[in-house]
Scaffold this active site. Structure first.
Site, mmCIF file in Angstrom:
data_model
loop_
_atom_site.group_PDB
_atom_site.id
_atom_site.type_symbol
_atom_site.label_atom_id
_atom_site.label_comp_id
_atom_site.label_asym_id
_atom_site.label_seq_id
_atom_site.Cartn_x
_atom_site.Cartn_y
_atom_site.Cartn_z
ATOM 1 C CB ALA A 111 -0.954 0.004 1.197
ATOM 2 C CB ALA A 112 4.084 2.348 1.350
ATOM 3 N N PRO A 113 2.966 4.473 -0.887
ATOM 4 C CG PRO A 113 3.238 6.577 -1.891
ATOM 5 C CD PRO A 113 3.325 5.104 -2.184
ATOM 6 N N GLY A 115 -1.523 6.167 -1.926
ATOM 7 C CA GLY A 115 -2.418 6.697 -2.940
ATOM 8 C C GLY A 115 -3.613 5.805 -3.206
ATOM 9 C CE LYS A 116 -2.659 1.245 -7.784
ATOM 10 N NZ LYS A 116 -1.462 2.052 -8.036
ATOM 11 C CD GLU A 134 5.302 -1.025 2.022
ATOM 12 O OE1 GLU A 134 6.406 -1.593 1.849
ATOM 13 O OE2 GLU A 134 4.460 -0.866 1.109
ATOM 14 N NE ARG A 139 7.677 1.322 0.114
ATOM 15 C CZ ARG A 139 7.219 2.128 -0.846
ATOM 16 N NH1 ARG A 139 7.853 3.255 -1.132
ATOM 17 N NH2 ARG A 139 6.134 1.814 -1.533
ATOM 18 C CG ASP A 178 0.543 -0.731 -7.338
ATOM 19 O OD1 ASP A 178 0.678 -1.097 -8.513
ATOM 20 O OD2 ASP A 178 1.002 0.348 -6.915
ATOM 21 C CB CYS A 231 4.299 1.380 -12.121
ATOM 22 S SG CYS A 231 5.664 1.019 -10.996
#
Length: 468
Positions: A111-113, A115-116, A134, A139, A178, A231
């Site tokens: 999850a860090a930082p 946003g999602k 995280e 982080r 992610d 990403c």
């Protein structure tokens, strides 16, 4: 920017020479700047240079230029989050998955930082629960800070390996993964990603992702959804991992509706035909992103879980009923229930709808934030105990405005406060705890002693830059 030769070969194979050239040209342009507004706090934010809305997220906006976010008090107050536009596609996906309006339990596994996590908290139906995890301790603290500033009482933050979640059984309706990746989609924002890239690293990331996905799958209920994203551009970490989930874990990739005008690409691996969504910088206004949704189709048994766990020894006694009643006057108790943490040092406000599952989460996870920290217990048994309001309360959405005297500060005073500098308030401001506001927005607490006001902003979050 010099792109790795092996990366160029890879992208020419996936895209063809002409489109690969277009991608490389885009990677040499400036990254777009975008923010997402906090729906629980505002629909508009001050003087941000808003250009236009992000098409796939109703709360996302492109900016015409990059302001100095560090010196915007509203940013620190959690009024908006600086988030890459492609990542906001999760908003569109979650809205479709939960279109029936039923509350869900969602795990943001990497999850860090934040946003999602903060996006999910806003996008999901009212009454949902978000657990944000995280594995890296440093982080995880950044994640906690950003979640705290967002202000929700229905979010839990943990610091665990993905394997820890297998102990929960099939607890979650949605898992967002992610995954850590080779970072090809961030080349134009992060020169370090280029230096670290190699084909060997791509293969290593693929294997690591599969380990994480296998753990994520075990805590997802049958019929639930795994939202997998990276990403990066290559097929090994993207389409091939989705195919691996389908064939080895029992998942069904599903499609979500998208507008053709958004410029989102589909599957690039010619050997596969699966619904997936690729954001390519030469086609969409954003960084590189891959996302796919996989529905769990197997009939995995729900395991019985023992939630008993020895509590940590309390460093302080539980707050008295008098102190809890005092704290209750500071929060909206319609949506949150007040709880004392295991050490007895902190009073928290947690979503009433999910308070019954908190013992299960505490039994199997290392929880570093449960809902909103409301107050810290100060003093000792000899001198007596009192409550000091926590900073998280000030910026939370469950804070009851009017519980403390308020004092409006200007931009200069706000920045000084965010640097944890002391200040002197006018003589007509009451002594004791005072909520500072900026543009009418809660910024944080001070303790007014008359001749000075002690700054209660968390020192770990203070502005360190000596600019402006």
């Amino acid at each position: 920017m010099m792109l790795p030769a092996d990366f160029m070969v890879q992208m020419q194979r996936l895209l063809g020479e002409d489109e690969c050239t277009r991608l490389c040209d885009a990677l040499h342009t400036a990254s777009p700047v975008s923010v997402r507004l906090n729906v629980s706090k505002t629909q508009a934010v001050g003087t941000l240079p808003i250009d236009r809305q992000v098409p796939w997220c109703s709360q996302g906006y492109y900016l015409s230029e990059r302001p100095s976010f560090t010196f915007d008090p509203l940013f620190h107050a959690g009024m908006y989050y600086v988030q890459e536009a492609s990542s906001m596609f999760l908003w569109h996906v979650l809205r479709q998955l939960t279109s029936d309006g039923q509350p869900v339990r969602l795990l943001d596994l990497c999850a860090a930082p934040g946003g999602k996590t903060t996006l999910a908290a806003d996008a999901l139906p009212c009454g949902s629960l978000v657990v944000a995890n995280e594995i890296v301790k440093s982080r995880a603290q950044i994640l906690k800070e950003n979640v705290s500033k967002w202000g929700r009482c229905d979010v839990v933050v943990s610091n665990d390996d993905s394997a820890a979640f297998t102990r929960l059984g099939t607890f979650f309706d949605i898992v967002v993964c992610d995954a850590p990746c080779s970072g090809e989609g961030m080349f134009r924002k992060d020169a370090g990603a280029i230096e670290e890239w190699s084909r060997d690293n791509v293969q290593m990331c693929q294997m690591r992702q599969r380990d994480i996905l296998a753990n994520a799958w075990q805590c997802l209920r049958p019929g639930g959804w795994l939202v997998y994203s990276t990403c990066t551009f290559n097929a090994e970490e993207n389409e091939q991992n989705v195919d691996w989930i389908a064939n080895h874990l029992g998942g069904e990739p599903i499609a979500v509706s998208v507008d053709a005008e958004w410029g989102i690409s589909g599957c690039l691996d010619a050997s596969l035909s699966i619904p997936c969504y690729r954001f390519m910088p030469h086609r969409t206004q954003g960084e590189g992103l891959f996302m796919a949704v996989i529905r769990k189709t197997d009939d995995a048994d729900v395991r019985t879980i023992n939630v008993q766990k020895p509590s940590r020894r309390r460093s302080k006694p539980a707050p008295s009923s008098r102190l809890l009643n005092e704290a209750a006057a500071w929060v909206d108790t319609e949506q949150a229930e007040l709880l004392s943490d295991e050490t007895g040092s902190m009073v928290c406000a947690f979503s009433k709808r999910h308070v019954d599952v908190l013992p299960l989460l505490k039994a199997h996870l290392h929880i570093i934030r449960e809902g909103v920290e409301v107050a810290e217990l100060k003093g000792n048994a000899h001198k007596g105990f009192s409550l000091q309001p926590a900073h998280s309360l000030a910026v939370s959405t469950c804070y009851r405005r009017g519980a403390f005297p308020e004092y409006e500060v200007d931009a200069t005073q706000a920045i000084a406060y965010l640097r944890t500098e002391g200040m002197v308030l006018p003589p007509d401001v009451p002594r004791g705890y005072v909520l500072l506001t900026f543009c009418g927005t809660p910024l944080g607490f001070v303790k007014n002693l008359g001749n000075r006001a002690n700054n209660l902003y968390p020192s770990a979050w203070r502005i360190l830059s000596q600019g402006r």
